[in-house]
Structures are given as C-alpha cells and as structure tokens.
Scaffold this motif. Structure first.
Motif, PDB file in Angstrom:
ATOM      1  N   UNK A  39      26.006   7.700  81.058  1.00 45.17           N
ATOM      2  CA  UNK A  39      26.926   8.591  80.332  1.00 45.17           C
ATOM      3  C   UNK A  39      26.422   8.857  78.914  1.00 45.17           C
ATOM      4  N   UNK A  40      25.991   7.815  78.237  1.00 47.32           N
ATOM      5  CA  UNK A  40      25.510   7.975  76.868  1.00 47.32           C
ATOM      6  C   UNK A  40      24.219   8.792  76.837  1.00 47.32           C
ATOM      7  N   UNK A  41      23.324   8.522  77.772  1.00 50.04           N
ATOM      8  CA  UNK A  41      22.064   9.267  77.841  1.00 50.04           C
ATOM      9  C   UNK A  41      22.318  10.752  78.088  1.00 50.04           C
ATOM     10  N   UNK A  42      23.212  11.058  79.024  1.00 50.37           N
ATOM     11  CA  UNK A  42      23.530  12.461  79.312  1.00 50.37           C
ATOM     12  C   UNK A  42      24.203  13.140  78.115  1.00 50.37           C
ATOM     13  N   UNK A  66      31.171  13.569  71.908  1.00 46.48           N
ATOM     14  CA  UNK A  66      30.568  13.271  73.210  1.00 46.48           C
ATOM     15  C   UNK A  66      29.698  12.025  73.114  1.00 46.48           C
ATOM     16  N   UNK A  67      28.803  12.009  72.138  1.00 47.38           N
ATOM     17  CA  UNK A  67      27.852  10.902  72.009  1.00 47.38           C
ATOM     18  C   UNK A  67      28.562   9.620  71.576  1.00 47.38           C
ATOM     19  N   UNK A  68      29.476   9.724  70.635  1.00 49.85           N
ATOM     20  CA  UNK A  68      30.097   8.507  70.100  1.00 49.85           C
ATOM     21  C   UNK A  68      31.152   7.896  71.018  1.00 49.85           C
ATOM     22  N   UNK A  69      31.661   8.656  71.977  1.00 48.01           N
ATOM     23  CA  UNK A  69      32.673   8.099  72.880  1.00 48.01           C
ATOM     24  C   UNK A  69      32.139   7.821  74.277  1.00 48.01           C
ATOM     25  N   UNK A  70      30.895   8.160  74.554  1.00 49.01           N
ATOM     26  CA  UNK A  70      30.334   7.957  75.892  1.00 49.01           C
ATOM     27  C   UNK A  70      30.111   6.472  76.165  1.00 49.01           C
TER      28      UNK A  70
END
Length: 140
Positions: A110-113, A101-105
């Motif tokens: 999107x990355x923060x969420x 989730x974090x590495x592909x956001x």
C-alpha cells in the motif's frame, strides 16, 4: 498607496494599498497561530486514530480535485481569467492528496503504491496545474 507590477509579476513599487492591510494582517496572524499549533499537535496527537468518516474524507478530497480540474479545463477553454484560481486549487488539492495518500498508507505494498502514485501522477500533475496558473497570470 499603490503597487505597480512589472511584466514578470514582480513588484516595482513596494507600497501597500490601505485596502490590502487587513488581508496582510489576517494572513500573518494565521501563520503566527498555525506554526506553534503544529508543534502542539506534533507533541500531543496519537500515532494512530480511527476515523469514522474515512470514505467520505477520501471521496470528498478526490471529488474536490476533480471539480477543480474540470472547472480549470472549462475556464481555460472559455479563456476566463479565473482559471488561475481553479488551477491553483487543483494543484494544491493534488499535493494534499499525495501527502495524505503516502502518510496514511499501511506499510508494504500500500505504501509503495501510494508513493509511486504520488511521484508519478499527483505531484507532476500539481506542478502542471501551477505552471498553467503561472502562464495564465502572465497573460492577464
């Protein structure tokens, strides 16, 4: 040869049973191959990639996590010793989900969420799953 386990799960006798040798060798071999492979991937993979089955990958990961968690609940309810395995699988899948989730956001919201979800939900739930597995191992 035998291995004796104390009440805390540590080995008192470091001798390996002969039937364990193939598993030890395979595990060591996998580690020995994957570590250099990670370096090759780091040097050769493109920084972006279009995935044709993006939805299938994410739905499959989340469904697998849900099945592992549900099966863990059922096995704990029925006091089945195999809850250790499903709890470990659920925890591992939660960590994998958080990582991807974090590495592909996308950058920004999107990355923060994704980071918030990982830190507030997925990682704490994974830790809980590992604690459940640890507790169940001590019971058996």
């Amino acid at each position: 040869m035998t291995t004796t386990i104390n009440d805390r799960g540590g080995c008192l006798d470091s001798r390996i049973r002969w039937r364990d040798v193939p598993a030890v060798l395979v595990s060591a071999g996998v580690a020995a191959v994957l570590l250099p492979w990670c370096l090759i991937l780091a040097a050769s993979l493109p920084s972006t990639y279009h995935a044709n089955h993006w939805k299938l990958a994410w739905i499959g990961l989340d469904c697998g996590t849900a099945v592992a968690a549900g099966l863990t609940a059922y096995l704990l309810h029925t006091r089945n010793k195999y809850a250790v395995l499903t709890a470990m699988a659920a925890g591992t899948l939660l960590l994998a989900d958080a990582w991807f989730d974090v590495s592909t956001a996308a950058a920004g919201t999107d990355h923060t969420l994704s980071l918030a979800e990982a830190l507030l939900l997925e990682i704490p739930l994974a830790v809980c799953a590992f604690l459940v597995a640890s507790r169940e191992l001590r019971r058996s």
